[in-house]
Motif scaffolding. Structure first.
Motif, PDB file in Angstrom:
ATOM      1  N   ALA A  74       0.831  -1.278   0.078  1.00 49.98           N
ATOM      2  CA  ALA A  74       0.008  -0.063   0.055  1.00 49.98           C
ATOM      3  C   ALA A  74       0.814   1.372  -0.107  1.00 49.98           C
ATOM      4  O   ALA A  74       1.799   1.256   0.837  1.00 49.98           O
ATOM      5  N   PRO A  75       0.666   2.359  -0.866  1.00 51.35           N
ATOM      6  CA  PRO A  75       1.196   3.315  -0.928  1.00 51.35           C
ATOM      7  C   PRO A  75       0.687   4.330   0.085  1.00 51.35           C
ATOM      8  O   PRO A  75      -0.638   4.363   0.353  1.00 51.35           O
ATOM      9  N   GLY A  76       1.550   5.417   0.602  1.00 57.70           N
ATOM     10  CA  GLY A  76       1.064   6.241   1.479  1.00 57.70           C
ATOM     11  C   GLY A  76       0.688   7.571   0.682  1.00 57.70           C
ATOM     12  O   GLY A  76       1.399   7.716  -0.472  1.00 57.70           O
ATOM     13  N   VAL A  77      -0.149   8.332   1.025  1.00 57.76           N
ATOM     14  CA  VAL A  77      -0.611   9.620   0.144  1.00 57.76           C
ATOM     15  C   VAL A  77      -0.580  10.931   1.083  1.00 57.76           C
ATOM     16  O   VAL A  77      -1.087  10.743   2.305  1.00 57.76           O
ATOM     17  N   ARG A  78       0.300  11.936   0.667  1.00 54.21           N
ATOM     18  CA  ARG A  78       0.223  13.161   1.185  1.00 54.21           C
ATOM     19  C   ARG A  78      -0.193  14.108   0.599  1.00 54.21           C
ATOM     20  O   ARG A  78       0.670  14.677  -0.366  1.00 54.21           O
ATOM     21  N   ILE A  79      -1.337  14.710   1.088  1.00 53.38           N
ATOM     22  CA  ILE A  79      -1.996  15.941   0.380  1.00 53.38           C
ATOM     23  C   ILE A  79      -1.424  17.216   1.038  1.00 53.38           C
ATOM     24  O   ILE A  79      -1.757  17.187   2.305  1.00 53.38           O
ATOM     25  N   SER A  80      -0.753  18.149   0.414  1.00 49.12           N
ATOM     26  CA  SER A  80      -0.281  19.257   1.309  1.00 49.12           C
ATOM     27  C   SER A  80      -0.785  20.560   0.679  1.00 49.12           C
ATOM     28  O   SER A  80      -0.381  20.700  -0.537  1.00 49.12           O
ATOM     29  N   GLY A  81      -1.325  21.538   1.428  1.00 50.51           N
ATOM     30  CA  GLY A  81      -1.812  22.849   0.650  1.00 50.51           C
ATOM     31  C   GLY A  81      -2.517  22.713  -0.452  1.00 50.51           C
ATOM     32  O   GLY A  81      -2.427  23.804  -1.380  1.00 50.51           O
ATOM     33  N   LEU A  82      -3.195  21.492  -0.524  1.00 50.62           N
ATOM     34  CA  LEU A  82      -3.943  21.546  -2.040  1.00 50.62           C
ATOM     35  C   LEU A  82      -5.237  22.599  -2.085  1.00 50.62           C
ATOM     36  O   LEU A  82      -6.275  22.753  -1.352  1.00 50.62           O
ATOM     37  N   SER A  83      -4.967  23.535  -3.290  1.00 56.05           N
ATOM     38  CA  SER A  83      -6.226  24.244  -3.473  1.00 56.05           C
ATOM     39  C   SER A  83      -6.789  23.932  -4.829  1.00 56.05           C
ATOM     40  O   SER A  83      -5.904  23.877  -5.827  1.00 56.05           O
ATOM     41  N   PHE A 132     -13.082  -2.732 -11.977  1.00 56.49           N
ATOM     42  CA  PHE A 132     -12.363  -2.047 -13.098  1.00 56.49           C
ATOM     43  C   PHE A 132     -11.110  -1.319 -12.172  1.00 56.49           C
ATOM     44  O   PHE A 132      -9.685  -0.949 -13.032  1.00 56.49           O
ATOM     45  N   ALA A 133     -11.281  -0.835 -11.126  1.00 58.29           N
ATOM     46  CA  ALA A 133     -10.339  -0.088 -10.367  1.00 58.29           C
ATOM     47  C   ALA A 133      -9.144  -1.002  -9.922  1.00 58.29           C
ATOM     48  O   ALA A 133      -8.176  -0.579  -9.483  1.00 58.29           O
ATOM     49  N   LEU A 134      -9.520  -2.287  -9.754  1.00 59.01           N
ATOM     50  CA  LEU A 134      -8.553  -3.258  -9.115  1.00 59.01           C
ATOM     51  C   LEU A 134      -7.879  -4.093 -10.051  1.00 59.01           C
ATOM     52  O   LEU A 134      -6.596  -4.699  -9.845  1.00 59.01           O
ATOM     53  N   VAL A 135      -8.355  -4.297 -11.304  1.00 62.27           N
ATOM     54  CA  VAL A 135      -8.077  -5.368 -12.067  1.00 62.27           C
ATOM     55  C   VAL A 135      -6.403  -5.194 -12.476  1.00 62.27           C
ATOM     56  O   VAL A 135      -5.662  -5.975 -12.941  1.00 62.27           O
ATOM     57  N   LEU A 136      -6.151  -3.760 -12.663  1.00 64.41           N
ATOM     58  CA  LEU A 136      -4.512  -3.622 -13.046  1.00 64.41           C
ATOM     59  C   LEU A 136      -3.695  -3.503 -11.749  1.00 64.41           C
ATOM     60  O   LEU A 136      -2.572  -3.211 -12.150  1.00 64.41           O
ATOM     61  N   ASN A 137      -4.291  -4.045 -10.625  1.00 60.38           N
ATOM     62  CA  ASN A 137      -3.500  -3.981  -9.365  1.00 60.38           C
ATOM     63  C   ASN A 137      -3.121  -2.821  -8.921  1.00 60.38           C
ATOM     64  O   ASN A 137      -2.140  -2.594  -8.365  1.00 60.38           O
ATOM     65  N   ALA A 138      -4.208  -1.748  -8.916  1.00 62.61           N
ATOM     66  CA  ALA A 138      -3.612  -0.578  -8.450  1.00 62.61           C
ATOM     67  C   ALA A 138      -3.789  -0.568  -7.018  1.00 62.61           C
ATOM     68  O   ALA A 138      -4.813  -1.579  -6.207  1.00 62.61           O
ATOM     69  N   HIS A 139      -2.998   0.041  -6.114  1.00 59.26           N
ATOM     70  CA  HIS A 139      -2.941  -0.238  -4.639  1.00 59.26           C
ATOM     71  C   HIS A 139      -3.423   1.161  -4.029  1.00 59.26           C
ATOM     72  O   HIS A 139      -3.483   0.908  -2.770  1.00 59.26           O
ATOM     73  N   VAL A 173     -11.838  -6.457   0.210  1.00 57.18           N
ATOM     74  CA  VAL A 173     -10.864  -6.318  -0.601  1.00 57.18           C
ATOM     75  C   VAL A 173      -9.736  -5.779  -0.313  1.00 57.18           C
ATOM     76  O   VAL A 173      -8.365  -5.779  -0.565  1.00 57.18           O
ATOM     77  N   HIS A 174     -10.070  -4.503   0.431  1.00 65.02           N
ATOM     78  CA  HIS A 174      -8.991  -3.600   0.979  1.00 65.02           C
ATOM     79  C   HIS A 174      -7.931  -4.373   1.806  1.00 65.02           C
ATOM     80  O   HIS A 174      -6.729  -4.322   1.818  1.00 65.02           O
ATOM     81  N   GLU A 175      -8.577  -5.341   2.732  1.00 64.18           N
ATOM     82  CA  GLU A 175      -7.548  -6.203   3.489  1.00 64.18           C
ATOM     83  C   GLU A 175      -6.776  -7.072   2.703  1.00 64.18           C
ATOM     84  O   GLU A 175      -5.662  -7.377   2.824  1.00 64.18           O
ATOM     85  N   GLU A 176      -7.334  -7.802   1.828  1.00 59.15           N
ATOM     86  CA  GLU A 176      -6.713  -8.933   1.057  1.00 59.15           C
ATOM     87  C   GLU A 176      -5.808  -8.383   0.169  1.00 59.15           C
ATOM     88  O   GLU A 176      -4.859  -9.077  -0.028  1.00 59.15           O
ATOM     89  N   ARG A 177      -5.982  -7.381  -0.460  1.00 61.53           N
ATOM     90  CA  ARG A 177      -5.101  -6.762  -1.496  1.00 61.53           C
ATOM     91  C   ARG A 177      -4.109  -5.782  -0.905  1.00 61.53           C
ATOM     92  O   ARG A 177      -3.032  -5.384  -1.432  1.00 61.53           O
ATOM     93  N   GLY A 178      -4.244  -5.528   0.397  1.00 61.22           N
ATOM     94  CA  GLY A 178      -3.374  -4.521   1.202  1.00 61.22           C
ATOM     95  C   GLY A 178      -3.478  -3.090   0.454  1.00 61.22           C
ATOM     96  O   GLY A 178      -2.254  -2.773  -0.402  1.00 61.22           O
ATOM     97  N   LEU A 179      -4.710  -2.505   0.424  1.00 63.73           N
ATOM     98  CA  LEU A 179      -4.644  -1.370  -0.416  1.00 63.73           C
ATOM     99  C   LEU A 179      -4.621  -0.013   0.734  1.00 63.73           C
ATOM    100  O   LEU A 179      -4.840  -0.172   1.754  1.00 63.73           O
ATOM    101  N   THR A 180      -4.431   1.287  -0.027  1.00 64.06           N
ATOM    102  CA  THR A 180      -4.772   2.271   0.781  1.00 64.06           C
ATOM    103  C   THR A 180      -6.113   2.853   0.043  1.00 64.06           C
ATOM    104  O   THR A 180      -5.938   3.012  -1.044  1.00 64.06           O
ATOM    105  N   THR A 181      -7.044   3.149   0.918  1.00 68.27           N
ATOM    106  CA  THR A 181      -8.205   3.366   0.284  1.00 68.27           C
ATOM    107  C   THR A 181      -9.085   4.755   0.813  1.00 68.27           C
ATOM    108  O   THR A 181      -8.632   4.975   1.814  1.00 68.27           O
ATOM    109  N   LEU A 182      -9.597   5.569  -0.191  1.00 70.31           N
ATOM    110  CA  LEU A 182     -10.077   6.905   0.109  1.00 70.31           C
ATOM    111  C   LEU A 182     -11.736   6.505  -0.220  1.00 70.31           C
ATOM    112  O   LEU A 182     -11.905   6.382  -1.376  1.00 70.31           O
TER     113      LEU A 182
END
Lengths: 346, 375
Positions: free
Chosen positions: B21-30, B186-193, B219-228
């Motif tokens: 799972a990748p981490g995501v850092r949103i900062s100062g987003l406008s 469709f969101a998962l089939v290409l193995n997006a994390h 699915v989140h747990e099985e595939r080890g995703l980061t989910t929003l």
């Protein structure tokens, strides 16, 4: 591809039933229109046979002689009641006998229509397809570049052309290409000095003579296509599935195909319907370029009070439009899966 | 400009990023939208972190900017909107705000999966799902299309659908719940994390909602995703999210662990949201709608607190100064009324204690509440 199995289409029977219904309704429609036409045409003031008779008398024939001459000329004397004439006319239709022309004594209406149809159908078909292809392509660009100058230019040119009446366009093109810059012939179907036949010379002359009418048809309808396609593409571009396709990272080519196929769908209906008008919609253009098609024939038949020919021409137009409507509807069933399955579940 | 040498080459599909799972850092987003009245902010100065392997929920009313935030994760804010400031750092991908053209296209779908609301038509109506799957595969240069179809069938099967049949269907032949599962496939089939779900259960019936939420969790747990998960429904986040961010008027007003935020809301807007939910047990009259209306793009105040018009705790400072996000334990809260104290002394409790009731519900109680679209 074996990846995705093909399911049997249970819609075939439903489609056949739908077609049968259309045909029945179409025939009824033709019957009604033909009857109304018959009544209207017979009530147009001015009787061509009486006119011929009076002309002969004026030329010095005795009334008896004149009447006999008229009868010989047309092969009949319409003395029956309107109802008898109607029954006779409809009976003739069943055997595709549309009667004899009154203005060109001795000529069968069916034959005259067939001869004129060639000169209408081919140029109009060519013109319509040309403008459809061009208009649709330009419409896509106008939609994609709608916030830029190219889009504005395309859209404005479309609106302008759409607003100019066919006959003005025909006169303009005629003036430009036959007088100001005389590179094209302005009347007829081919050079009369050239022997008709499958020679390069004759075919070339045919094409040359058809250029102005075809160009006029094309330009006159091009504006409509570009505007219709533009608005259709803009609608599809705003659809969720296009954004979804982009968010899935589909290539631009594939996304473009998604847009184009969905956007062109409604235009096929308009195309099918406009092809139905092909048989009657060319009066002005044919008149201006003296092109001996159905429009000119219809015009002549009206000025000459040629009942039979008028009736035949109107009948042809009616049949063409009815068929075009059926084709448009059936086409939609074939190309749009949503309509197809709606039919299945109904 | 190429920022990260992320290998998105086709032939060796997954695991190019060391996956996980990748981490995501949103900062100062406008994000601003161009309108006749000038460029107006839909999202302003958002700082949000999605820790690897977590499910983060973003809640807010319509127009709060939550969908715009979601689209920003794929640098896909639609014109006339644009990202005007800030960055979205995704592990293995870099700052997506700087990605352009082909690089961006390849990142979408392969690294970040996006699931649309079920009610929206996210599939090409003219093509069977399977053909669209092949389009996806070809777009991302998947060499083994058969493998891709097999993977899709498996995914659909795991979500309780007849994979072969669904792949052979067109959108109009699928129900809302089925479409939603197809969207997830469709969101998962290409193995997006990293997976972004925008209103995943809106417009679905209760049973299907529950099924979809269970699938998301599994699915989140099985595939080890980061989910929003973006939603207007507190019940949804209560059910699936580890962390929660509450948005209002383009700002994140409160964020933190879901149980804390729902069980002990600090920001007056969060409180109002929770009080507005009718309970299955107890008097319907206990549910209290938030007075007033949320601001639109044009009415978001330029200075001061975005919520002040509807806020029971409003003071003079709220009009002039924008409240900064202040840490309260594991939480960040942007409110002048909550500010200053340690946060644990329940700032403002006295002010509207009357309607506060004795026991504020725990996160679970919220789950039990009927999920109305009420906010």
């Amino acid at each position: 591809m074996v990846l995705i199995g093909v399911r049997a289409r249970p819609g075939a029977i439903a489609v056949a039933r739908r077609l049968a219904g259309h045909l029945a309704r179409g025939l009824a429609m033709i019957l009604v229109v033909t009857s109304i036409n018959f009544v209207i045409i017979r009530n147009i003031p001015g009787d061509p046979i009486a006119a011929r008779y009076e002309k002969l008398v004026e030329q010095g024939m005795s009334p008896d002689q004149a009447e006999r001459a008229t009868a010989v000329l047309y092969g009949f004397l319409p003395r029956g009641s309107l109802w008898e004439q109607y029954v006779d006319y409809m009976g003739g239709l069943l055997t595709l006998d549309l009667g004899q022309s009154l203005s060109t004594p001795g000529a069968e209406v069916t034959g005259m229509l067939a001869a004129a149809a060639t000169w209408t159908v081919i140029p109009v078909l060519a013109g319509t397809l040309l403008s459809f292809l061009l208009g649709v392509t330009m419409g896509v660009y106008a939609a994609i570049r709608r916030s830029g100058r190219l889009g504005d230019v395309l859209a404005i040119s479309g609106s302008l052309l759409h607003g100019v009446p066919q006959y003005v366009l025909a006169l303009l093109l005629g003036a430009i290409f036959t007088t100001l810059w005389p590179i094209l012939p302005g009347s007829g179907t081919a050079d009369i000095m050239i022997e008709p036949g499958l020679t390069a010379e004759y075919v070339g002359s045919l094409a040359e003579h058809a250029t102005l009418p075809v160009l006029t048809y094309a330009l006159a309808s091009y504006g409509g296509w570009i505007l219709a396609m533009k608005s259709s593409v803009v609608t599809v571009l705003g659809d969720d599935f296009i954004l979804a396709a982009e968010l899935r990272g589909l290539t631009r080519g594939i996304v473009f195909r998604y847009v184009a196929r969905n956007a062109i769908l409604p235009l096929f209906t308009i195309l099918a319907l406009s092809l139905g008008l092909l048989f009657g919609g060319a009066i002005f253009i044919e008149r201006i370029f003296t092109y001996p098609g159905l429009g000119l024939l219809l015009l002549d038949s009206i000025t000459g009070r040629d009942y039979a020919l008028m009736g035949g021409a109107f009948l042809l137009i009616t049949v063409a439009i009815v068929i075009a409507n059926i084709v448009a509807d059936m086409l939609y069933t074939v190309i749009d899966p949503r309509v197809r399955s709606g039919e299945e579940s109904a | 400009m190429p920022s990260t040498p992320s290998d998105t080459r086709a032939d060796n599909p997954p695991d190019t990023l060391g996956r996980g799972a990748p981490g995501v850092r949103i900062s100062g987003l406008s994000v601003v939208y161009r309108t006749p009245a000038g460029e107006l902010p839909a999202v302003r100065g958002i700082d949000l972190e999605l820790p690897p392997g977590t499910i983060t929920g973003v809640v807010g009313e319509s127009g709060s900017g939550k969908s715009t935030l979601a689209l920003s994760l794929l640098n896909a804010v639609q014109p006339p909107g644009r990202i005007s400031a800030g960055s979205v750092e995704i592990d293995g991908l870099g700052d997506v705000v700087t990605l352009r053209g082909e690089e961006l296209r390849r990142a979408r779908g392969r690294h970040v999966g996006y699931v649309f609301q079920a009610a929206q038509n996210s599939l090409n109506p003219l093509k069977p799902v399977g053909k669209q799957l092949l389009d996806l595969g070809r777009s991302h240069g998947v060499a083994d299309l058969r493998g891709l179809v097999r993977e899709a069938r498996d995914l659909l099967g795991r979500m309780g659908l007849d994979g072969a049949r669904v792949l052979d269907s067109r959108q109009h032949e699928l129900s809302g719940g089925m479409r939603q599962r197809v969207g997830i496939m469709f969101a998962l089939v290409l193995n997006a994390h990293l997976v972004v779900l925008d209103e995943p259960t809106t417009a679905l019936d209760m049973i299907t909602q529950a099924t979809i939420l269970r699938i998301i969790r599994e699915v989140h747990e099985e595939r080890g995703l980061t989910t929003l998960v973006i939603t207007h429904d507190l019940g949804v986040v209560a059910e699936v999210a580890d962390r929660l961010a509450v948005m209002y008027g383009g700002r994140v007003v409160e964020q933190g662990p879901t149980r804390q935020v729902l069980g002990e809301p600090l920001h007056p807007y969060t409180r109002g949201l929770i009080q507005a939910i009718p309970r299955l047990v107890g008097d319907i009259g206990e549910a209290r709608a938030l007075p007033g209306r949320p601001p639109t793009l044009a009415t978001i105040p330029a200075a001061g607190c975005v919520f002040r018009e509807r806020c029971p705790l409003r003071t003079d400072v709220c009009v002039t100064q924008e409240p900064p996000e202040v840490a309260h334990g594991a939480r960040l809260v942007a409110c002048h009324a909550v500010e200053g104290g340690t946060g644990e002394d329940r700032a403002g409790a006295g002010n509207h204690g009357g309607q506060d009731g004795a026991g504020e519900p725990e996160g679970r109680a919220v789950t039990a509440g009927a999920r109305e679209e009420q906010v």
